[in-house]
Motif scaffolding. Sequence first.
Motif, PDB file in Angstrom:
ATOM      1  N   PHE A 212      50.615   9.827 -17.156  1.00  0.00           N
ATOM      2  CA  PHE A 212      50.742  11.286 -17.155  1.00  0.00           C
ATOM      3  C   PHE A 212      51.338  11.800 -15.846  1.00  0.00           C
ATOM      4  O   PHE A 212      52.075  12.782 -15.836  1.00  0.00           O
ATOM      5  CB  PHE A 212      49.383  11.948 -17.418  1.00  0.00           C
TER       6      PHE A 212
ATOM      7  N   HIS B 124      44.431  25.442 -25.290  1.00  0.00           N
ATOM      8  CA  HIS B 124      43.578  24.798 -26.294  1.00  0.00           C
ATOM      9  C   HIS B 124      42.436  25.723 -26.691  1.00  0.00           C
ATOM     10  O   HIS B 124      41.758  26.287 -25.828  1.00  0.00           O
ATOM     11  CB  HIS B 124      43.027  23.479 -25.747  1.00  0.00           C
TER      12      HIS B 124
ATOM     13  N   HIS C 126      41.753  16.930 -31.575  1.00  0.00           N
ATOM     14  CA  HIS C 126      42.901  17.825 -31.566  1.00  0.00           C
ATOM     15  C   HIS C 126      43.477  17.987 -32.986  1.00  0.00           C
ATOM     16  O   HIS C 126      43.923  17.005 -33.602  1.00  0.00           O
ATOM     17  CB  HIS C 126      44.013  17.275 -30.671  1.00  0.00           C
TER      18      HIS C 126
ATOM     19  N   SER D 222      46.292   7.840 -16.811  1.00  0.00           N
ATOM     20  CA  SER D 222      46.484   8.861 -15.772  1.00  0.00           C
ATOM     21  C   SER D 222      47.786   8.625 -15.021  1.00  0.00           C
ATOM     22  O   SER D 222      48.514   9.581 -14.716  1.00  0.00           O
ATOM     23  CB  SER D 222      45.301   8.876 -14.807  1.00  0.00           C
TER      24      SER D 222
ATOM     25  N   PRO E 224      48.991  10.983 -24.994  1.00  0.00           N
ATOM     26  CA  PRO E 224      48.086   9.871 -24.647  1.00  0.00           C
ATOM     27  C   PRO E 224      48.453   8.558 -25.351  1.00  0.00           C
ATOM     28  O   PRO E 224      48.297   7.478 -24.767  1.00  0.00           O
ATOM     29  CB  PRO E 224      46.718  10.383 -25.102  1.00  0.00           C
TER      30      PRO E 224
ATOM     31  N   ARG F 196      53.850  17.472 -33.815  1.00  0.00           N
ATOM     32  CA  ARG F 196      53.482  16.547 -32.732  1.00  0.00           C
ATOM     33  C   ARG F 196      54.123  15.186 -32.947  1.00  0.00           C
ATOM     34  O   ARG F 196      54.591  14.546 -32.014  1.00  0.00           O
ATOM     35  CB  ARG F 196      51.957  16.377 -32.689  1.00  0.00           C
TER      36      ARG F 196
ATOM     37  N   ASP G 116      42.945  11.702 -29.594  1.00  0.00           N
ATOM     38  CA  ASP G 116      43.316  10.888 -28.430  1.00  0.00           C
ATOM     39  C   ASP G 116      42.132  10.327 -27.659  1.00  0.00           C
ATOM     40  O   ASP G 116      42.284   9.918 -26.515  1.00  0.00           O
ATOM     41  CB  ASP G 116      44.248  11.678 -27.502  1.00  0.00           C
TER      42      ASP G 116
HETATM   43  P1  AMP Z   1      49.956  16.456 -25.513  1.00  0.00           P
HETATM   44  O1  AMP Z   1      49.079  17.437 -26.243  1.00  0.00           O
HETATM   45  O2  AMP Z   1      50.541  15.446 -26.422  1.00  0.00           O
HETATM   46  O3  AMP Z   1      50.975  17.115 -24.643  1.00  0.00           O
HETATM   47  O4  AMP Z   1      49.004  15.638 -24.529  1.00  0.00           O
HETATM   48  C1  AMP Z   1      48.014  16.331 -23.808  1.00  0.00           C
HETATM   49  C2  AMP Z   1      46.687  15.612 -23.987  1.00  0.00           C
HETATM   50  O5  AMP Z   1      46.688  14.498 -23.113  1.00  0.00           O
HETATM   51  C3  AMP Z   1      45.484  16.457 -23.602  1.00  0.00           C
HETATM   52  O6  AMP Z   1      44.794  16.858 -24.744  1.00  0.00           O
HETATM   53  C4  AMP Z   1      44.618  15.540 -22.780  1.00  0.00           C
HETATM   54  O7  AMP Z   1      43.470  15.161 -23.507  1.00  0.00           O
HETATM   55  C5  AMP Z   1      45.433  14.313 -22.521  1.00  0.00           C
HETATM   56  N1  AMP Z   1      45.662  14.138 -21.062  1.00  0.00           N
HETATM   57  C6  AMP Z   1      46.246  15.003 -20.223  1.00  0.00           C
HETATM   58  N2  AMP Z   1      46.296  14.508 -18.971  1.00  0.00           N
HETATM   59  C7  AMP Z   1      45.713  13.300 -19.013  1.00  0.00           C
HETATM   60  C8  AMP Z   1      45.451  12.286 -18.049  1.00  0.00           C
HETATM   61  N3  AMP Z   1      45.819  12.432 -16.776  1.00  0.00           N
HETATM   62  N4  AMP Z   1      44.838  11.171 -18.454  1.00  0.00           N
HETATM   63  C9  AMP Z   1      44.488  11.021 -19.734  1.00  0.00           C
HETATM   64  N5  AMP Z   1      44.701  11.940 -20.707  1.00  0.00           N
HETATM   65  C10 AMP Z   1      45.302  13.062 -20.356  1.00  0.00           C
END
Ligand code: AMP
Length: 287
Positions: free
Chosen positions: A156, A78, A42, A153, A137, A102, A17
């Motif tokens: 999210f 993580h 990831h 952001s 993301p 995922r 991401d």
């Molecule tokens: P997920 O694993 O699909 O639930 O997404 C989480 C991932 O989103 C994390 O690994 C972060 O790198 C990314 N993430 C979380 N919060 C934010 C944010 N506010 N802005 C950008 N990326 C984010």
Amino acid sequence: MQARGGIDLHTHSRISDGTEPPADVVAAAVAAGLSAIALTDHDTTAGWAEARAAAEATGLGLLPGVELSTRLEWRSVHVLGYLIDPEHPALVAETAKIRDARRSRARRIVERIGADYPVAWSDVLAQTSPGSTVGRPHIADALVALGIESDRSAAFAGILHPRQGYVEPHYAPTPQDGVRLIRAAGGVPVLAHPGAAGRDRVLGESVVGELVDAGLFGLELYHRENTPDGRERVAELAARFGLAVTGSSDYHGSGKPNRIGENTTAPDVVARIVAEATGSAPVQPVP
Ligand code: AMP
Ligand code: FE
Ligand code: FE
Ligand code: ZN
């Protein structure tokens, strides 16, 4: 903790991401004056070859790594794994299982969002690189491209926030199993951003003790998402259990405000990681 010649042990490329190809992450590290980075996409090692070639071409030190998605009850945890064997069968199988989970989870999330907003799965796929690890993301990027949200952001904090009811968790092993798996693959496991908001239960002493028994090497202390209270707790736990502490940016290109090299790890800690790892070797002497 930014330092010229520093070592940043946590970065992402568009193989997961981040927003840049692995070679551009290496170039960003060189431009920032770092001596070495770890590429920790990831649940995938698919960016290693490109990063390796770029590191060799520029002289940057590289620790190939991964950031494994694990889950403790409903909490996402993580685990960074440095210098794993990228062909270790159990690790290859588990990361493939997580990436598949995922992807199907992302499809279901997009279906739910699509009932309320004009977004389709193809819009999300358009935001990913072939074979990449898909996550929220990329859904955020699709919502931004469609003008539904203003940036990642905002997405999210908005549509992709769990309280909105669209998101769901995906399959992930426990952190204890994740740590064991990284060790089994010859890697060195470090808990990522353990002092971030909402990680207090993960930081419970009994869980950290179990992670230490499983082979945990260290805690990522210097990370912008660790809260002041969280940092204090992380430092205490590291001292109590004799764990190493690391620092890193968690760079995601333009996907997050984190600047490459904004936190770094002490060279002696990196040297211990290199010495303990048996899965793969750093590209160029590090540190
Ligand atoms: P997920 O694993 O699909 O639930 O997404 C989480 C991932 O989103 C994390 O690994 C972060 O790198 C990314 N993430 C979380 N919060 C934010 C944010 N506010 N802005 C950008 N990326 C984010
Ligand atoms: Fe990420
Ligand atoms: Fe993370
Ligand atoms: Zn990360």
